[in-house]
Scaffold this motif. Sequence first.
Motif, PDB file in Angstrom:
ATOM      1  N   PRO A 295       0.876  -1.232   0.054  1.00 38.03           N
ATOM      2  CA  PRO A 295      -0.040  -0.038   0.008  1.00 38.03           C
ATOM      3  C   PRO A 295       0.848   1.299  -0.047  1.00 38.03           C
ATOM      4  O   PRO A 295       0.614   2.317   0.701  1.00 38.03           O
ATOM      5  N   SER A 296       1.979   1.255  -0.745  1.00 37.48           N
ATOM      6  CA  SER A 296       2.822   2.538  -0.897  1.00 37.48           C
ATOM      7  C   SER A 296       2.159   3.922  -1.274  1.00 37.48           C
ATOM      8  O   SER A 296       0.920   3.703  -1.939  1.00 37.48           O
ATOM      9  N   ARG A 297       2.720   4.740  -0.644  1.00 38.99           N
ATOM     10  CA  ARG A 297       2.370   6.065  -1.099  1.00 38.99           C
ATOM     11  C   ARG A 297       3.325   6.866  -2.341  1.00 38.99           C
ATOM     12  O   ARG A 297       2.756   7.787  -3.071  1.00 38.99           O
ATOM     13  N   ASP A 298       4.241   5.906  -2.593  1.00 39.75           N
ATOM     14  CA  ASP A 298       5.401   6.444  -3.664  1.00 39.75           C
ATOM     15  C   ASP A 298       5.878   5.287  -4.164  1.00 39.75           C
ATOM     16  O   ASP A 298       6.464   4.606  -3.368  1.00 39.75           O
ATOM     17  N   GLU A 299       5.901   5.069  -5.543  1.00 41.64           N
ATOM     18  CA  GLU A 299       6.888   4.003  -6.102  1.00 41.64           C
ATOM     19  C   GLU A 299       6.960   4.218  -7.343  1.00 41.64           C
ATOM     20  O   GLU A 299       6.603   5.074  -8.108  1.00 41.64           O
ATOM     21  N   ALA A 300       8.148   3.660  -8.191  1.00 38.90           N
ATOM     22  CA  ALA A 300       8.185   3.574  -9.517  1.00 38.90           C
ATOM     23  C   ALA A 300       7.504   2.448 -10.218  1.00 38.90           C
ATOM     24  O   ALA A 300       6.478   2.356 -10.453  1.00 38.90           O
ATOM     25  N   MET A 301       8.464   1.350 -10.227  1.00 38.88           N
ATOM     26  CA  MET A 301       7.676   0.154 -10.542  1.00 38.88           C
ATOM     27  C   MET A 301       8.436  -0.903  -9.682  1.00 38.88           C
ATOM     28  O   MET A 301       9.454  -1.566  -9.661  1.00 38.88           O
ATOM     29  N   PRO A 302       7.725  -1.266  -8.538  1.00 37.99           N
ATOM     30  CA  PRO A 302       8.341  -2.064  -7.460  1.00 37.99           C
ATOM     31  C   PRO A 302       8.499  -3.611  -7.709  1.00 37.99           C
ATOM     32  O   PRO A 302       7.537  -4.203  -8.339  1.00 37.99           O
ATOM     33  N   MET A 303       9.717  -4.145  -7.831  1.00 38.81           N
ATOM     34  CA  MET A 303       9.951  -5.697  -8.177  1.00 38.81           C
ATOM     35  C   MET A 303       9.118  -6.520  -7.315  1.00 38.81           C
ATOM     36  O   MET A 303       8.919  -7.617  -7.549  1.00 38.81           O
ATOM     37  N   PHE A 304       8.815  -5.977  -6.059  1.00 36.18           N
ATOM     38  CA  PHE A 304       8.039  -6.928  -5.082  1.00 36.18           C
ATOM     39  C   PHE A 304       6.617  -7.357  -5.719  1.00 36.18           C
ATOM     40  O   PHE A 304       6.167  -8.351  -5.737  1.00 36.18           O
ATOM     41  N   ILE A 305       6.039  -6.526  -6.468  1.00 34.20           N
ATOM     42  CA  ILE A 305       4.693  -6.751  -7.142  1.00 34.20           C
ATOM     43  C   ILE A 305       4.993  -7.644  -8.185  1.00 34.20           C
ATOM     44  O   ILE A 305       4.049  -8.832  -8.512  1.00 34.20           O
ATOM     45  N   LEU A 306       6.068  -7.340  -9.070  1.00 31.93           N
ATOM     46  CA  LEU A 306       6.310  -8.270 -10.121  1.00 31.93           C
ATOM     47  C   LEU A 306       6.556  -9.968  -9.707  1.00 31.93           C
ATOM     48  O   LEU A 306       6.278 -10.698 -10.206  1.00 31.93           O
ATOM     49  N   GLU A 307       7.527  -9.869  -8.643  1.00 35.45           N
ATOM     50  CA  GLU A 307       7.681 -11.055  -8.132  1.00 35.45           C
ATOM     51  C   GLU A 307       6.535 -11.801  -7.567  1.00 35.45           C
ATOM     52  O   GLU A 307       6.669 -12.956  -7.581  1.00 35.45           O
ATOM     53  N   ALA A 308       5.547 -11.173  -6.926  1.00 37.84           N
ATOM     54  CA  ALA A 308       4.501 -11.899  -6.223  1.00 37.84           C
ATOM     55  C   ALA A 308       3.517 -12.320  -7.522  1.00 37.84           C
ATOM     56  O   ALA A 308       3.061 -13.406  -7.555  1.00 37.84           O
ATOM     57  N   MET A 309       3.535 -11.474  -8.523  1.00 41.53           N
ATOM     58  CA  MET A 309       2.761 -11.948  -9.696  1.00 41.53           C
ATOM     59  C   MET A 309       3.258 -13.224 -10.378  1.00 41.53           C
ATOM     60  O   MET A 309       2.615 -14.181 -10.863  1.00 41.53           O
ATOM     61  N   ALA A 310       4.806 -13.358 -10.432  1.00 38.50           N
ATOM     62  CA  ALA A 310       5.315 -14.553 -11.101  1.00 38.50           C
ATOM     63  C   ALA A 310       5.007 -15.694 -10.175  1.00 38.50           C
ATOM     64  O   ALA A 310       5.230 -16.673 -10.648  1.00 38.50           O
ATOM     65  N   ARG A 311       4.759 -15.344  -8.788  1.00 38.30           N
ATOM     66  CA  ARG A 311       4.653 -16.643  -7.788  1.00 38.30           C
ATOM     67  C   ARG A 311       2.983 -16.925  -7.764  1.00 38.30           C
ATOM     68  O   ARG A 311       2.832 -17.360  -6.782  1.00 38.30           O
TER      69      ARG A 311
END
Length: 411
Positions: A295-311
Amino acid sequence: MSLAEAGDTGPIDVARVESEPNETEPSNIVPPPVSALLSAPAPASVPILPVPSVKTERLLAVHIGRSGEVAGGMSQVVNGYLAHSFADFDVRLVSSRDGSGGVRAAVVAGSAFWKLLRLAEPERTVVIAHLSQGGSFAREGALLALAHARGFATVAQLHGSSFADFAKKRPGLVGRILRAADVVLTLSAESRAVAAEFVPGERIVLVPNAVADGVVRTIEPLVVFGGAVSKRKGVDVLLAAWQRVAPEHPLWRLIIAGPITDQPVAPLTRAEFVGPLSHRALMVLLERSAIAVLPSRDEAMPMFILEAMARGNCVVATRVGGIPEVLANGVGVIVEPGDVDSLESALRQAMTDAPWRAKKADLARSAFEATYSAAAAFPLVERSWRTALDRRSQRVSTKYTPGSRTRTLPG
């Protein structure tokens, strides 16, 4: 002019030509009988020599930044490049920082400058600087400018959630560094628009981060957060929402993984602060979890989200940076930053509605395979490196005066 050669004065006597014997072939040759031809021994076979293969010289991509088992998406991006086998490029790293400060940090940066001064073969080498904001932009940017001045192809790869704000504060620095790049790689439409204020749009390429695939494991009723335990990452909003939904779902647990920065740690129902984990340990956690939340207030393209999608996680995140582009078309659940009510509602639906949650996870996995896997993203990255080499050749050739003894490399 007739069919006769120039200089002939009379017509060609066709009958005479046909009746005259051929001067080069005797007319008394009698062909051998067919039986003799059939019984004649076969000629010795002529060995076919193998054609030597031409070995194509591989190109070289030199990355400036940091790698290793450290927190932060930028380092994980570099790790992915170093681990991947590219079609035409070998990959090397010039380490410009290691997380230290003071004298040690100056020594590491100085070593990077020295390595770039010794770098050879600019016609086959592209230098990629990984830039964030603040000191990173100035340090790695200076190394990029040095490579450009030495005649190498250069790529500025932008990271960081606050690049737009940094560009407003330091437009002179940002402009000088980006203009020293043959290609600028951005992670989102927002950062691309900012970069376009400093360099022509044709030099800017939007390329998403790529992440490694996961391992199939048994899914557990876990909600996982990964990142700095900070207000910027929205941990305060997450804790407030979790306090509301946890009593209704006794089988679910919240795991918060990351270094604690500016948020106090307080005991919560079925919530656990596990502190900073190794990247591998965090990936194993995502392979076990059903829901990933950021639930970030500021991001670019967080790797955490992409890694969660991959899993295969159902992803809940906020409408900031490049996240809406990643989770578009129902791939994930998007809530407004700082909105406890909407985050509570999203978590409750994901925890309660198993078929809906599974559909979101399948969509996330499909989006990963199509756009954010190494197979999808790395060919685009490699193409941008080749584009940088082509533009380097063009700018070097324009500085060359025919007849001169040397080329003048651009500054």
